[in-house]
Design a protein around this motif. Structure first.
Motif, PDB file in Angstrom:
ATOM      1  N   ALA A 219       0.847  -1.188   0.000  1.00 48.26           N
ATOM      2  CA  ALA A 219       0.000   0.000   0.000  1.00 48.26           C
ATOM      3  C   ALA A 219       0.883   1.238   0.000  1.00 48.26           C
ATOM      4  O   ALA A 219       1.937   1.281   0.637  1.00 48.26           O
ATOM      5  N   GLY A 220       0.459   2.246  -0.727  1.00 49.60           N
ATOM      6  CA  GLY A 220       1.250   3.465  -0.822  1.00 49.60           C
ATOM      7  C   GLY A 220       2.239   3.438  -1.959  1.00 49.60           C
ATOM      8  O   GLY A 220       2.818   4.479  -2.305  1.00 49.60           O
ATOM      9  N   HIS A 221       2.469   2.280  -2.556  1.00 49.86           N
ATOM     10  CA  HIS A 221       3.328   2.180  -3.729  1.00 49.86           C
ATOM     11  C   HIS A 221       2.452   2.195  -4.985  1.00 49.86           C
ATOM     12  O   HIS A 221       1.295   1.786  -4.961  1.00 49.86           O
ATOM     13  N   GLU A 222       3.015   2.629  -6.075  1.00 51.94           N
ATOM     14  CA  GLU A 222       2.259   2.718  -7.316  1.00 51.94           C
ATOM     15  C   GLU A 222       1.972   1.317  -7.851  1.00 51.94           C
ATOM     16  O   GLU A 222       2.845   0.447  -7.850  1.00 51.94           O
ATOM     17  N   GLY A 223       0.750   1.111  -8.324  1.00 55.76           N
ATOM     18  CA  GLY A 223       0.371  -0.182  -8.877  1.00 55.76           C
ATOM     19  C   GLY A 223       0.744  -0.306 -10.341  1.00 55.76           C
ATOM     20  O   GLY A 223       1.291   0.624 -10.942  1.00 55.76           O
ATOM     21  N   PRO A 224       0.444  -1.456 -10.949  1.00 54.49           N
ATOM     22  CA  PRO A 224       0.741  -1.663 -12.364  1.00 54.49           C
ATOM     23  C   PRO A 224       0.004  -0.652 -13.249  1.00 54.49           C
ATOM     24  O   PRO A 224      -1.088  -0.198 -12.912  1.00 54.49           O
ATOM     25  N   ASP A 225       0.596  -0.312 -14.372  1.00 51.42           N
ATOM     26  CA  ASP A 225      -0.009   0.641 -15.301  1.00 51.42           C
ATOM     27  C   ASP A 225      -1.388   0.154 -15.749  1.00 51.42           C
ATOM     28  O   ASP A 225      -1.549  -0.995 -16.177  1.00 51.42           O
ATOM     29  N   GLY A 226      -2.368   1.039 -15.648  1.00 48.42           N
ATOM     30  CA  GLY A 226      -3.716   0.734 -16.122  1.00 48.42           C
ATOM     31  C   GLY A 226      -4.490  -0.240 -15.276  1.00 48.42           C
ATOM     32  O   GLY A 226      -5.590  -0.644 -15.643  1.00 48.42           O
ATOM     33  N   ALA A 227      -3.951  -0.628 -14.113  1.00 54.66           N
ATOM     34  CA  ALA A 227      -4.626  -1.625 -13.282  1.00 54.66           C
ATOM     35  C   ALA A 227      -5.751  -0.990 -12.471  1.00 54.66           C
ATOM     36  O   ALA A 227      -5.714   0.195 -12.138  1.00 54.66           O
ATOM     37  N   GLU A 228      -6.734  -1.809 -12.134  1.00 60.11           N
ATOM     38  CA  GLU A 228      -7.872  -1.389 -11.321  1.00 60.11           C
ATOM     39  C   GLU A 228      -7.635  -1.802  -9.874  1.00 60.11           C
ATOM     40  O   GLU A 228      -7.357  -2.973  -9.590  1.00 60.11           O
ATOM     41  N   SER A 229      -7.738  -0.849  -8.946  1.00 60.03           N
ATOM     42  CA  SER A 229      -7.598  -1.172  -7.527  1.00 60.03           C
ATOM     43  C   SER A 229      -8.864  -1.878  -7.044  1.00 60.03           C
ATOM     44  O   SER A 229      -9.978  -1.423  -7.309  1.00 60.03           O
ATOM     45  N   LEU A 230      -8.700  -3.000  -6.341  1.00 58.37           N
ATOM     46  CA  LEU A 230      -9.841  -3.815  -5.935  1.00 58.37           C
ATOM     47  C   LEU A 230     -10.269  -3.605  -4.490  1.00 58.37           C
ATOM     48  O   LEU A 230     -11.417  -3.899  -4.140  1.00 58.37           O
ATOM     49  N   MET A 231      -9.385  -3.148  -3.629  1.00 61.31           N
ATOM     50  CA  MET A 231      -9.757  -2.913  -2.233  1.00 61.31           C
ATOM     51  C   MET A 231     -10.662  -1.682  -2.132  1.00 61.31           C
ATOM     52  O   MET A 231     -10.286  -0.600  -2.592  1.00 61.31           O
ATOM     53  N   GLU A 232     -11.841  -1.859  -1.535  1.00 63.28           N
ATOM     54  CA  GLU A 232     -12.803  -0.769  -1.413  1.00 63.28           C
ATOM     55  C   GLU A 232     -13.252  -0.629   0.032  1.00 63.28           C
ATOM     56  O   GLU A 232     -13.288  -1.620   0.784  1.00 63.28           O
ATOM     57  N   PRO A 233     -13.632   0.578   0.467  1.00 66.54           N
ATOM     58  CA  PRO A 233     -14.126   0.754   1.847  1.00 66.54           C
ATOM     59  C   PRO A 233     -15.331  -0.134   2.122  1.00 66.54           C
ATOM     60  O   PRO A 233     -16.248  -0.248   1.302  1.00 66.54           O
ATOM     61  N   LEU A 234     -15.315  -0.761   3.295  1.00 66.21           N
ATOM     62  CA  LEU A 234     -16.421  -1.606   3.729  1.00 66.21           C
ATOM     63  C   LEU A 234     -17.037  -1.085   5.025  1.00 66.21           C
ATOM     64  O   LEU A 234     -18.262  -0.976   5.148  1.00 66.21           O
ATOM     65  N   VAL A 235     -16.193  -0.751   5.994  1.00 68.58           N
ATOM     66  CA  VAL A 235     -16.637  -0.242   7.297  1.00 68.58           C
ATOM     67  C   VAL A 235     -15.798   0.971   7.647  1.00 68.58           C
ATOM     68  O   VAL A 235     -14.572   0.960   7.463  1.00 68.58           O
ATOM     69  N   ARG A 236     -16.451   2.019   8.118  1.00 66.69           N
ATOM     70  CA  ARG A 236     -15.740   3.199   8.604  1.00 66.69           C
ATOM     71  C   ARG A 236     -16.272   3.552   9.986  1.00 66.69           C
ATOM     72  O   ARG A 236     -17.441   3.874  10.139  1.00 66.69           O
ATOM     73  N   ASP A 237     -15.378   3.459  10.966  1.00 66.42           N
ATOM     74  CA  ASP A 237     -15.715   3.725  12.366  1.00 66.42           C
ATOM     75  C   ASP A 237     -16.975   2.976  12.780  1.00 66.42           C
ATOM     76  O   ASP A 237     -17.869   3.511  13.434  1.00 66.42           O
ATOM     77  N   GLY A 238     -17.033   1.722  12.385  1.00 64.80           N
ATOM     78  CA  GLY A 238     -18.130   0.856  12.791  1.00 64.80           C
ATOM     79  C   GLY A 238     -19.366   0.900  11.922  1.00 64.80           C
ATOM     80  O   GLY A 238     -20.296   0.123  12.137  1.00 64.80           O
ATOM     81  N   GLU A 239     -19.394   1.773  10.934  1.00 67.57           N
ATOM     82  CA  GLU A 239     -20.561   1.877  10.059  1.00 67.57           C
ATOM     83  C   GLU A 239     -20.264   1.201   8.722  1.00 67.57           C
ATOM     84  O   GLU A 239     -19.244   1.476   8.083  1.00 67.57           O
ATOM     85  N   VAL A 240     -21.160   0.303   8.297  1.00 65.04           N
ATOM     86  CA  VAL A 240     -21.018  -0.341   6.991  1.00 65.04           C
ATOM     87  C   VAL A 240     -21.334   0.694   5.920  1.00 65.04           C
ATOM     88  O   VAL A 240     -22.435   1.263   5.894  1.00 65.04           O
TER      89      VAL A 240
END
Length: 384
Positions: A337-358
């Motif tokens: 995390a924090g490093h650049e990903g492959p060119d043209g790649a789609e990031s798959l990690m998405e927010p699910l819970v923030r401070d206990g709220e889905v």
């Protein structure tokens, strides 16, 4: 005699009671020491991509478990295929979720195994109707888990009535051998006709045709006994099956010869992807049972990878928080995390819970569509 079943209650799961005992010892030791570090923990099956794809399922229950806790979580979208790297990341004080690990892994591991097997069955017969018949092979409290995961993997329907109540879908099914046997040998027509007269008009008229005599004989008799018969089902037991493909072809030929070309043929009984591939050009649909429902849970683990902002991991695990990408060629890429990903790649990690709220809607229909599209994208196939 007890009036309850051997089932852990939702309240016990949500509270963290459904945990391995050593997590209780851990919280006691940390409390005694006055220690409660901020950590980043990741749920991972394999550290690096392996080429063996799995279909992520169970995210709805996992999110519900984390809801109301003072933590943040990110995850891959449900219905995403992955072959390594983290599928979920949790950030917060460790004691906030320490006792949830056991249940969290269970919520992800078993559904992911079932959904992956369902996808294998779906891809083996892409143009056929494929139904989930396997919930009888698991503890009844898991029926909705099995059927939801089977739908996520692309199956067209399922048989468990109570599971339908839970997931908001209607179960389907026609008749078992028990119905035929209740009428007795030689009285198959009475059984088929009683079914036709009794069940709702919306129920497909599919007759079971292998109870007492040859499948060809019973299929023809059923087609002539029931007006507008939709189909026949062959559930021939393995010890009497022989060349199942030949039997199905003979049934088809005979139905056609006697003017019943509109009667479909469905097959069930211990079928897996290999069987579906072998039969998909001669049968119209399938019921798949234990191959899907009895799938091995995927061996997920939850590992701390950062403590108080510093990389930290046990030996054999990759330290530091990670990002996950889908590359343009369908590859699965893991990077720090924090490093650049492959060119043209789609990031798959998405927010699910923030401070206990889905903060993410977990929609079954969307997950089904995602799984089908992702399977095409990564070229998912099974050799079984």
């Amino acid at each position: 005699m007890t009036e309850t079943f051997d089932i852990i209650s939702p309240e016990a799961i949500k509270s963290g009671r459904a945990t391995d005992a050593y997590f209780e010892r851990t919280t006691e030791a940390l409390d005694h020491a006055g220690r409660n570090p901020d950590v980043v923990a990741e749920v991972t099956a394999d550290q690096f991509p392996t080429g063996t794809w799995h279909l992520l399922a169970g995210l709805r229950d996992a999110a519900a478990l984390l809801e109301g806790r003072a933590l943040d979580a990110d995850a891959l979208p449900e219905g995403t295929l992955f072959d390594g790297g983290p599928v979920m990341r949790i950030e917060g004080s460790y004691r906030e979720f320490c006792r949830l690990e056991t249940a969290l892994l269970g919520f992800l591991s078993h559904p992911t195994g079932v959904a992956t097997r369902a996808l294998e069955a779906r891809r083996a017969a892409p143009d056929s109707t494929v139904l989930s018949f396997g919930s009888r092979h698991v503890h009844p409290s898991l029926g909705a888990l099995v059927e939801r995961s089977a739908l996520l993997g692309g199956l067209d329907g399922f048989s468990n009535v109570a599971a339908g109540d839970v997931i908001g879908r209607e179960a389907g099914g026609t008749m078992p051998h028990a119905l035929m046997i209740c009428f007795g040998r030689g009285e198959q027509e009475r059984a088929w006709q009683a079914f036709d007269e009794a069940v709702p008009e919306s129920t497909p008229r599919v007759a079971l045709v292998d109870t007492y005599s040859d499948e060809v004989d019973e299929a023809l008799r059923a087609a002539e006994a029931v007006d507008d018969l939709d189909g026949v089902r062959l559930d021939t037991t393995g010890s009497r099956r022989g060349d199942f493909r030949h039997i199905v072809r003979e049934v088809r030929w005979t139905l056609d010869a006697y003017g019943h070309s509109d009667v479909d043929i469905f097959c069930s009984g211990g079928l897996g992807p290999t069987d579906l591939r072998e039969l998909r050009d001669v049968a119209d649909g399938f019921g798949v049972g234990s191959y899907v429902s009895n799938a091995d849970p995927l061996d997920f683990a939850l590992d701390i990878v950062e403590v108080d902002g510093e990389p930290a991991a046990k030996r054999g695990k990759l330290t530091g928080a990670k990002s996950v990408y889908r590359t343009e060629d369908g590859g699965h890429h893991i990077g720090l995390a924090g490093h650049e990903g492959p060119d043209g790649a789609e990031s798959l990690m998405e927010p699910l819970v923030r401070d206990g709220e889905v903060v993410r809607e977990i929609d079954l229909d969307g997950a089904i569509e995602r799984a089908a599209a992702d399977a095409d994208r990564v070229g998912f196939e099974t050799g079984q």
